[in-house]
Design an enzyme around this catalytic site. Structure first.
Site, PDB file in Angstrom:
ATOM      1  N   GLY A 126       0.873  -1.297  -0.148  1.00 35.72           N
ATOM      2  CA  GLY A 126      -0.178   0.115   0.096  1.00 35.72           C
ATOM      3  C   GLY A 126       0.958   1.345   0.267  1.00 35.72           C
TER       4      GLY A 126
ATOM      5  CD  GLU B 227      -1.299  -1.320  -3.914  1.00 37.42           C
ATOM      6  OE1 GLU B 227      -1.466  -1.417  -2.560  1.00 37.42           O
ATOM      7  OE2 GLU B 227      -2.325  -1.806  -4.591  1.00 37.42           O
TER       8      GLU B 227
ATOM      9  CD  GLU C  34       0.686  -5.535  -2.076  1.00 40.57           C
ATOM     10  OE1 GLU C  34       1.809  -5.688  -2.663  1.00 40.57           O
ATOM     11  OE2 GLU C  34       0.263  -4.530  -1.867  1.00 40.57           O
TER      12      GLU C  34
END
Ligand code: T1G
Length: 697
Positions: free
Chosen positions: A107, A110, A130
């Site tokens: 994240g 991201e 992930e």
């Protein structure tokens, strides 16, 4: 002026640039309070015309290391809304700059990719790990990464889960500028230089280049080998393919659905369990950061055989000089030759340079004289498994080693208390059980003897991390934790064959569970004669008749396993096991002689009997305090014996099956459940409950 928010993001100004500093130590995981703080910051930026750009930076040692993994099982409404922030940044009307140091993972990357720009210090690392948690990038990563670095590189990064350096990311266009010197200064300057850019570049508006039906077919075909039995890698390939031909919004929506599916899979629960279990294993109640440690600047190793050489490599790899002792020059030369060859093979694969090889070899000093170990901070004995020999060595070390030196044995089963009794400094003695090949296997069983001091234990735990091992503290008993459990597992496997199963049936059951090797392939690889001699010795000491099991008979045929190209299996090519007709014949004769009526042992029975024999012995080990936690046992089995991490380890696997069911199956197949296992099952509890209660004290 810095205004600390009630959330985990500080706001400050550098002229017309608003700086949002994420403060969620230790790794700025995207936990509760971070999205709220970022929204507050973006509100400030949006509503203040004097703000012309925003820099988002991590406080402390790193940018955002990803979503907070601990929040995965929270109800959706309580889970930090990373997608909400990513969506807002994707459409934010003013330039936003992610300033990256340390790691931007999952994240975190991201979040950065939804900003207008990304800058980083050269030694930062970025990645989407992930898949290692059994999930997939769930906040736009599967749709943005291919649009920035191309399809193949995106697949490589998301399927391996490994980060890349910021320098490579800059070449790929994932990082817009590398900042030498102060990151924040560089980021603010970069932001200022881009305040007038219109339209603002958006990753979501790019196209994902480089896909083709052949490429995706090849990626899917490879998964069977690289991610055997796992669920989320296939979804990652599907979503990457989607990014090449569907609008961003469609792919992003599909990603959200697939992320939720993967997050709720048993495999993600298993992988997340191991992620935290590995870190928990490094914590020893009563040993805090203030426990004094010895500084390890040099090591001595006694024995330059396979284990001694492999152990030495772990130290050389992190720049710790090693003096290695053997009894003959020939053994020394052979040992060093193996070490050099291992490094040269790595260099051939391009994973190190020839210069690296020479640098490492230069740190390795061979000697025939044990006195040369007198200045070593730690000395590891790695000779063969004989108590008398070990005690003699430790007696000599007692006279040679400097005060405060750690004296460790690499024994895999023997009593470290007895070894320590051969010295006048039992507080300095510990077991460091490396797993073969010692330069590859990450597990290190750290055997705490009765008198091992806290300082020696704390130093050993820190050393494990430094030499990139996963250290797990175990107590003294025959086989400690891993080998003690594997002995029970081997007993059950042999019993199944006595009853009619073929060895390959037992091994196949374990392959299906996801282990690379079953009990008999493992025995053949280790050498059948090792177990044979132990059984003969134990029977002799106990005054029992000479053992005459089917496996004993195989050894007595001279079939000692892979090393003799014949054991339980045949090895026509020297490595790959092939069922042996001679074993079938021997078993048939054996069963006739012993009056055993063979019966079919199905895969379900084989899997349960073998896996639960591990669980049952693990429960007994917990009850005796030989292991601190059930999750420690899981770490041992995943890192030392190839138990699939996506199953979480044997104890987690048992929790997932339900301990009541495990007890019922143990009894159904003739094994007596350990008292602790029975108790937990009767109380409707799990091993995880036991761990929680235990660590709560
Ligand atoms: N969430 C929660 N806790 C974390 C964490 C995380 N992401 N990362 C680390 N910790 C804790 C860890 O348990 C330990 O706690 C402490 O921080 C120090 O960690 C939507 C869904 C960043 C390379 O997978 O790889 O984003 O033991 O000992 O050796 O797409 O931590 O001190 O109590 O490992 O310096 C993706 C996982 C998440 C990165 C630092 N991100 N972390 O290594 O410290 S999924 C990851 C790491 C995601 C989105 C998806 C490493 C590190 P404690 P540590 P380290």
């Amino acid at each position: 002026m810095t205004t600390a928010q009630p959330h985990k993001v500080d706001q400050s100004r550098e002229g017309d640039v608003l700086i949002l500093t994420i403060q969620n130590p230790p790794v700025n995981a995207f936990g509760v309070g971070v999205p709220e703080g970022l929204h507050a910051g973006l509100d400030t930026a949006q509503n203040d015309d004097t703000v012309r750009a925003v820099v988002i930076i991590g406080g402390g040692r790193t940018f955002v290391a990803g979503a907070d993994i601990r929040t995965f099982d929270l109800p959706r409404e309580q889970s930090p809304d990373l997608r909400g922030i990513v969506d807002r940044l994707d459409q934010f009307p003013k330039p936003t700059v992610a300033a990256i140091h340390g790691t931007a993972l999952g994240g975190g990357l991201e979040l950065a990719m939804s900003c207008t720009y990304r800058v980083a210090v050269p030694d930062a690392q970025v990645g989407l790990p992930e898949v290692k948690l059994g999930v997939l990038p769930g906040a736009g990563g599967t749709q943005r990464l291919p649009r920035v670095v191309g399809v193949q590189k995106a697949l490589d990064m998301m399927l391996s889960g490994n980060p890349i350096k910021a320098t490579e990311a800059a070449q790929l266009g994932l990082i817009d500028e590398l900042v030498d010197g102060d990151l924040l200064t560089g980021a603010v300057a970069f932001a200022r230089a881009h305040v007038d850019v219109t339209p603002l570049p958006r990753v979501s508006e790019k196209t994902a280049e480089g896909g083709s039906p052949e490429l995706f077919a090849a990626a899917r075909a490879a998964l069977g080998k690289t991610h055997k039995g796992q669920y989320s890698p296939g979804l990652i390939v599907d979503l990457t393919e989607t990014a090449t031909h569907k609008p961003f919004a469609d792919g992003y929506a599909e990603e959200g659905q697939k992320f939720m599916q993967a997050k709720d899979s048993p495999q993600s629960r298993g992988l997340r369990h191991i992620f935290f279990a590995e870190r928990e294993a490094g914590k020893i109640p009563g040993l805090g950061k203030d426990t004094p440690q010895t500084e390890i600047r040099s090591a001595g190793i006694i024995g330059a055989g396979t284990m001694g050489g492999g152990i030495a490599m772990n130290f050389l790899n992190v720049g710790i000089p090693v003096t290695i002792v053997e009894t003959t020059q020939e053994a020394l030369d052979r040992g060093l030759g193996v070490v050099r060859k291992n490094y040269e093979n790595t260099a051939k694969k391009g994973r190190m340079t020839t210069d690296d090889v020479e640098k490492r070899m230069a740190l390795l000093t061979p000697t025939l004289n044990m006195d040369d170990l007198k200045d070593a901070d730690i000395i590891i004995e790695a000779v063969f498994e004989n108590m008398d020999v070990k005690k003699e060595i430790f007696g000599k070390l007692d006279a040679i080693a400097k005060p405060g030196a750690i004296l460790a044995s690499n024994t895999s089963t023997l009593d470290v208390n007895e070894i320590a009794s051969a010295t006048k400094r039992p507080e300095s003695v510990i077991g460091l059980h490396f797993f073969s090949p010692a330069n590859v296997m990450r597990l290190l069983e750290i055997v705490r003897a009765d008198k091992t001091s806290d300082s020696v234990l704390a130093t050993s735990m820190a050393l494990a991390k430094r030499i990139r091992k996963v250290g797990v503290v175990v107590g003294v008993c025959d086989g400690f934790v891993g080998n003690r459990m594997v002995h029970r597992y081997g007993d059950e496997a042999r019993k199944m064959v006595e009853e009619g199963a073929r060895p390959q049936d037992a091994d196949a059951a374990m392959h299906t569970l996801g282990l690379p090797m079953g009990p008999f392939e493992m025995s053949d690889m280790a050498g059948l004669d090792v177990g044979y001699l132990i059984r003969q010795h134990q029977a002799k000491v106990a005054g029992q008749p000479k053992p005459d099991g089917w496996l004993d008979r195989i050894v007595e045929q001279g079939r000692k396993g892979q090393k003799t190209q014949a054991g339980i299996y045949d090895y026509p090519d020297g490595r790959k096991p092939v069922p042996a007709a001679s074993t079938d014949e021997l078993l048939s004769t054996y069963r006739q002689e012993k009056g055993l009526t063979p019966r079919e042992v199905g895969q379900d029975e084989a899997t349960k009997r073998l896996t639960y024999s591990l669980v049952n012995e693990g429960a007994q080990i917990l009850d005796e305090g030989i292991a601190q936690r059930a999750s420690d046992i899981d770490v041992i089995y995943v890192y030392g014996y190839g138990f699939p991490a996506y199953r979480g380890g044997p104890m987690k696997y048992a929790d997932e099956q339900g301990l009541k069911n495990v007890v019922a199956d143990l009894e159904k197949y003739g094994q007596t459940p350990a008292p602790l296992l029975k108790k937990l099952a009767d109380e409707g509890k799990t091993f995880a409950d036991w761990d929680k209660e235990k660590t709560r004290g």
